[in-house]
Scaffold this active site. Structure first.
Site, PDB file in Angstrom:
ATOM      1  N   ARG A 191       0.849  -1.194   0.000  1.00 43.99           N
ATOM      2  CA  ARG A 191       0.000   0.000   0.000  1.00 43.99           C
ATOM      3  C   ARG A 191       0.883   1.242   0.000  1.00 43.99           C
ATOM      4  O   ARG A 191       1.646   1.476   0.941  1.00 43.99           O
ATOM      5  CB  ARG A 191      -0.952  -0.019   1.208  1.00 43.99           C
ATOM      6  CG  ARG A 191      -1.838  -1.255   1.210  1.00 43.99           C
ATOM      7  CD  ARG A 191      -2.792  -1.300   2.388  1.00 43.99           C
ATOM      8  NE  ARG A 191      -3.913  -0.382   2.207  1.00 43.99           N
ATOM      9  CZ  ARG A 191      -4.931  -0.296   3.060  1.00 43.99           C
ATOM     10  NH1 ARG A 191      -4.944  -1.054   4.151  1.00 43.99           N
ATOM     11  NH2 ARG A 191      -5.913   0.546   2.830  1.00 43.99           N
ATOM     12  N   ASP A 245     -15.665   2.611   0.463  1.00 41.21           N
ATOM     13  CA  ASP A 245     -15.745   1.463   1.366  1.00 41.21           C
ATOM     14  C   ASP A 245     -17.106   0.771   1.365  1.00 41.21           C
ATOM     15  O   ASP A 245     -17.221  -0.373   1.818  1.00 41.21           O
ATOM     16  CB  ASP A 245     -15.385   1.893   2.790  1.00 41.21           C
ATOM     17  CG  ASP A 245     -13.886   2.100   2.956  1.00 41.21           C
ATOM     18  OD1 ASP A 245     -13.116   1.537   2.157  1.00 41.21           O
ATOM     19  OD2 ASP A 245     -13.483   2.834   3.875  1.00 41.21           O
TER      20      ASP A 245
END
Length: 412
Positions: free
Chosen positions: A106, A285
């Site tokens: 990430r 999300d």
């Protein structure tokens, strides 16, 4: 260690109404913990059920206060980003900031570049642009800074949260070379910062329940027609997912009723629209639960603004496409789009086996497809949900049956 596969089936007869206690807002808790640390106050201990991510940040901040020189944020991307800025500003000894799982895939380069421009001494201990990081003592300069926030709005929030440490303050200019940052999360940080300036932080903060987690209950209501009462959610919320969920699921047949206690979700019948388009650039999300809702209802969709999903706990684009296929649905994918034509690819004869690929939101979303599949669904590594909602499976016990999955050719 991965948990045993979990077989999830719809309970018969099923309850017509349930009451579910959501975990506290994960994003709110993370920012509140950082503010307490920055203002030098005793950290409030998160409540049971707050999730692994919140506790990873809490434990890491406590370790920093104890003077530990190796900080492990486990799998919390939020903790990695927030603590990179915090340590760069406050550490008085060299600290190794590391994690586990997907942490090292990430990106964190834009945040490190900006902090270095402010005077930080940060060295990549592995691959360039990614954790782990060696952070050494330095004197940072405040003033005006620029950052590329395309990968994550948390880069901006990480800088904003350390702004009280500078006498001259810190003005953060953010742009994007690829994706737009999630503005609601930046506004959340700004508003909490402002409140911390206006009044003393209480010993025990009051944290609203998690609207992102509530997206699973919206999906549950749409797929099962079960009435769901959710205490602790507010109509006027700092959480950006709130307004989007209310509006989007109204189209999918779910009404949101607010009262003094919280929210009641009631399915009003068939979805109001035969096809749905939506842009999720600001609220990525909730995508897994919305996708699974549309698959279960066989509603065609075209969802854009999803490119950032590749940088989450899994590559959620891959995870959604693969696991939809396991359940008998074909999802179309392009760089920044997901699509579905409203049909199933085949009649599945076996119970679908879902691999969440280490991602809590994938596990929860596909578990809800059990309400549309006659023999339910199997979720590998089901305890991955502990990252944000440890009690998820048991919260819905009134409406589904759970058992460990055992088969001659074992699911691994």
């Amino acid at each position: 260690m991965k948990s045993a596969p979990l077989h999830v089936k719809r309970k018969k007869p099923v309850s017509k109404e349930i009451r579910v206690a959501l975990p506290p807002g994960k994003s709110l808790w993370a920012r509140v913990l950082m503010l307490y640390a920055i203002h030098g106050k005793t950290l409030p201990k998160p409540p049971a059920g707050a999730g692994d991510d919140v506790y990873a940040l809490y434990n890491s901040l406590e370790d920093i206060r104890r003077g530990k020189t190796e900080i492990d944020v486990v799998e919390s991307g939020t903790a990695m980003r927030f603590l990179t800025a915090y340590l760069a500003a406050v550490t008085r000894s060299a600290v190794m900031l590391k994690g586990r799982g997907r942490q090292y895939q990430r990106p964190i380069g834009p945040l490190v570049d900006t902090l270095r421009g402010m005077g930080a001494k940060i060295t990549y201990a592995g691959s360039e642009g990614y954790p782990p990081l060696l952070i050494e003592p330095s004197t940072l300069r405040g003033g005006e800074v620029d950052i590329d926030a395309g990968h994550s709005s948390q880069f901006v929030s990480a800088l904003l949260l350390i702004s009280p440490l500078f006498e001259e303050g810190l003005k953060v200019n953010y742009a994007q070379k690829t994706m737009q940052p999630s503005e609601p999360y930046i506004r959340m940080t700004e508003e909490l910062l402002q409140k911390s300036f206006e009044k003393e932080l209480p010993d025990t903060p009051g944290i609203e329940r998690d609207w992102t987690a509530a997206s699973a209950l919206y999906a549950l209501c749409a797929l099962s027609h079960i009435k769901v009462k959710i205490p602790g959610l507010q109509a006027h919320s700092l959480q950006g997912d709130a307004d989007v969920l209310v509006e989007l699921y109204e189209k999918l047949g779910v009404k949101t009723l607010f009262d003094e206690e919280g929210v009641t979700l009631r399915c009003s019948g068939k979805p109001r629209i035969p096809y749905i388009e939506a842009d999720f650039e600001q609220t990525p999300d909730i995508v897994p639960n919305v996708v699974v809702t549309c698959l279960g209802l066989k509603i065609p969709f075209c969802f854009t603004g999803v490119a950032r999903l590749r940088l989450k706990e899994s590559d959620r684009i891959v995870a959604l496409q693969h696991n939809a296929s396991q359940a008998g649905f074909r999802i179309g994918v392009s760089t920044d789009m997901l699509s579905y034509d409203g049909t199933a690819t085949c009649n599945k004869t076996d119970i679908p086996v879902i691999d969440p690929m280490g991602d809590h939101r994938i596990a929860m979303a596909f578990g809800l497809l059990a309400f549309k599949l006659p023999d339910g669904i199997v979720i590998r590594d089901s305890e991955v949900v502990s990252k944000s909602w440890p009690g998820f499976w048991h919260a819905l016990e009134p409406v589904w049956q759970l058992e460990h999955y055992i088969k001659k050719d074992k699911v691994s």
